[in-house]
Scaffold this active site. Structure first.
Site, PDB file in Angstrom:
ATOM      1  N   GLU A   1       5.159  -3.825  12.096  1.00 11.89           N
ATOM      2  CA  GLU A   1       4.121  -2.782  12.093  1.00 11.89           C
ATOM      3  C   GLU A   1       2.923  -3.422  11.407  1.00 11.89           C
ATOM      4  OE1 GLU A   1       1.835  -0.132  11.946  1.00 11.89           O
ATOM      5  OE2 GLU A   1       2.842   0.564  10.131  1.00 11.89           O
TER       6      GLU A   1
ATOM      7  N   CYS B   1      -2.796   1.439   6.977  1.00 10.16           N
ATOM      8  CA  CYS B   1      -3.001   0.877   8.319  1.00 10.16           C
ATOM      9  C   CYS B   1      -3.460   1.970   9.276  1.00 10.16           C
ATOM     10  CB  CYS B   1      -1.743   0.187   8.815  1.00 10.16           C
ATOM     11  SG  CYS B   1      -0.345   1.265   8.847  1.00 10.16           S
TER      12      CYS B   1
ATOM     13  N   ASN C   1       0.790  -1.239   0.000  1.00 11.79           N
ATOM     14  CA  ASN C   1       0.000   0.000   0.000  1.00 11.79           C
ATOM     15  C   ASN C   1       0.818   1.282   0.000  1.00 11.79           C
ATOM     16  OD1 ASN C   1       0.828  -0.517   2.647  1.00 11.79           O
ATOM     17  ND2 ASN C   1      -0.892   0.596   3.501  1.00 11.79           N
TER      18      ASN C   1
HETATM   19  C1  UN1 Z   1       0.412   7.148   6.662  1.00 12.37           C
HETATM   20  O1  UN1 Z   1      -0.570   7.158   7.393  1.00 12.37           O
HETATM   21  O2  UN1 Z   1       0.637   8.066   5.884  1.00 12.37           O
HETATM   22  O3  UN1 Z   1       0.948   0.514   6.128  1.00 12.37           O
HETATM   23  C2  UN1 Z   1       1.402   6.059   6.726  1.00 12.37           C
HETATM   24  C3  UN1 Z   1       0.535   1.609   6.512  1.00 12.37           C
HETATM   25  C4  UN1 Z   1       1.329   2.365   7.548  1.00 12.37           C
HETATM   26  C5  UN1 Z   1       1.826   3.678   7.092  1.00 12.37           C
HETATM   27  C6  UN1 Z   1       0.807   4.752   7.114  1.00 12.37           C
HETATM   28  N1  UN1 Z   1       2.461   1.561   7.946  1.00 12.37           N
HETATM   29  O4  UN1 Z   1      -0.478   2.071   6.034  1.00 12.37           O
END
Ligand code: UN1
Length: 484
Positions: A249, A283, A152
């Site tokens: 994460e 996320c 993503n």
């Molecule tokens: C964001 O909110 O700009 O995988 C970054 C994801 C997160 C990063 C979000 N680790 O969406």
């Protein structure tokens, strides 16, 4: 645009894979092949790890400023290609063109921030209780690190893992999501053009099984992962069993809490951005809305009208708010979850699984659903443009509902009352809290990561990244001569 040929990057050489054929197709036009090649075979992963090991000592001994200089040159390459690579990202991943271009520039920004680690302090000096002694805390790289990244944010997330890994003196074997490999190829190209020595960054494009081999490999000294909770937990368990550090994460089910004292115009705009940008495939996306009862009817009526008016279509076209989701499987599971909730009594306020969307492409209509009680739509991460609403009688109830999740990545709190904002700071159990702004977003210089089951291991970005990519040595330093 004709299909681009993908290669793996092993020991400084661009190599076709020895595994199965690989094709990434556009989620907007599924028949259109954006990039093609072959997946890396397991023996190529072996070669990549061996190359990273051979390169490790010389790279660790390279001055941090020189390591940072490579990142700066790579950042310039990325910036020079922002328009073209942003369009490729939008075509291959499905986020809108401004978001795609913005993500490419964000990768460059991350590289610039991390490059300057070479100019920042390298450790600390402490008082000693003994005369004539100093206590130093120095840092060393972990060694060879494995990096596994999701579809993503195909260039920004890799940048925020790889840049600190490299500037702190580690060598890297990187397995990006095989659904969106083109931007991985571009980032590796930029770093090579920036002058990275052979073997310091190795790119292996392939299936999830490569990630398992990587985490189990005796020559891999640490693993940084972003992706689904199920995969993250399994990789974390394997890394822990081998006794190597892991940073994972994972999922989120992020709440926006709109209190009755909020600026409702602001809250409306920010909730729309948080829930539907990138088709909810972050996320950090807002997937739960908790609204105080007194303002709920009026707010939800306005919100539903705005959601229904969002323009779903080709993300490369002007005026489109959201493109497709990543795959047909994702589309089906998101729509299936919404349908099941509606069948179980949820009230559909806008969109829904049967709403009109462009016929070709993996489109899901932006959807707003209200529920009265707990259920899968409230608990499970869908990774799509579905926002689930519940009402709360009091501020206390609203915070309790926000915390009612196994995840704790981010939250957004909308209020103009300082007392409520401070209560939110104390009471909301999340890794990232936005007061009066959307739940998504991350700056390169501050820690990023979740509380509870959203994250495992040290946070990412900023100075926090150093905690993961280095280990410390506490040095008791005395002169060699006996003191009088
Ligand atoms: C964001 O909110 O700009 O995988 C970054 C994801 C997160 C990063 C979000 N680790 O969406």
């Amino acid at each position: 645009m004709s299909s681009i040929e993908l290669k793996n990057h092993i020991d400084g050489v661009w190599l076709p894979g020895t595994g199965a054929p690989l094709e990434s197709s556009s989620p907007t036009r599924p028949g259109f092949v954006v990039a093609h090649g072959r997946q890396a075979g397991p023996e190529q992963l072996e070669q990549a790890v061996a190359a990273a090991r051979r390169a490790a000592a010389a790279w660790a001994a390279t001055p941090a400023q020189s390591r940072g200089a490579v990142l700066l040159r790579a950042a310039a390459v990325i910036e020079a290609n922002a328009d073209a690579w942003g369009a490729e990202l939008s075509l291959e991943e499905g986020k809108t063109l401004p978001e795609g271009r913005g993500e490419v520039l964000r990768a460059a920004q991350v590289l610039r921030y991390q490059a300057a680690e070479g100019e920042r302090e390298a450790g600390t000096v402490h008082h000693s209780p003994r005369a004539g002694e100093q206590i130093l805390v120095t840092r060393k790289p972990l060694g060879v690190v494995g990096i596994v990244t999701p579809f993503n944010f195909p260039i920004a997330i890799p940048a925020w893992k790889i840049a600190p890994a490299l500037v702190h003196g580690n060598t890297v074997v990187w397995k990006p999501a095989s659904t969106v490999p083109l931007l991985a190829f571009r980032l590796a190209q930029a770093l090579q053009e920036g002058g990275l020595p052979d073997g310091v960054l190795n790119l292996v494009i392939g299936p999830g099984a490569l990630g398992d081999i990587l985490v189990d490999h005796p020559e891999v000294d640490g693993l940084s992962f972003t992706g689904s909770t199920a995969v993250g937990r399994s990789l974390a368990a394997k890394a822990a069993a081998r006794g190597v550090p892991v940073q994972a994460e994972m999922g989120g089910k992020n709440a926006a809490v709109v209190l009755s004292d909020a600026d409702q115009d602001l809250a409306l705009e920010q909730v729309l951005l948080g829930a539907f940008r990138s088709s909810g495939q972050k996320c950090t996306a807002t997937s739960r809305l908790i609204i105080q009862e007194q303002i709920a009817d009026a707010f939800l009526e306005r919100l539903a009208a705005r959601v229904a008016a969002l323009h779903t279509g080709d993300p490369l076209e002007d005026g489109v708010d959201l493109g497709p989701v990543i795959s047909d499987g994702a589309r089906k599971s998101i729509q299936g979850a919404a349908r099941a909730a509606i069948d179980a009594g949820a009230r559909l306020l806008a969109g829904g699984p049967d709403a009109r969307v462009p016929e070709t492409g993996h489109f899901v209509a932006p959807t707003l659903v209200e529920i009265d009680e707990d259920g899968p739509l409230w608990r499970d991460e869908l990774f799509g443009p579905v926002l689930t609403v519940r009402r709360a009688a009091t501020v206390e109830d609203a915070f309790a509902l926000a915390n009612d999740s196994e995840f704790g990545l981010s939250a957004a709190l909308f209020t103009q009352d300082l007392t409520h904002a401070l209560e939110g700071l104390e009471g909301l159990d999340v890794g990232v809290l936005h007061v009066n702004s959307e739940s998504a977003g991350a700056d390169p210089h501050v820690p990023f990561g979740g509380a509870k089951k959203s994250g495992y291991g040290p946070k990412e970005q900023g100075q926090a990244a150093r905690e993961f990519f280095t280990h410390t040595t506490t040095v008791y330093l005395q002169g060699g001569k006996a003191r009088a």
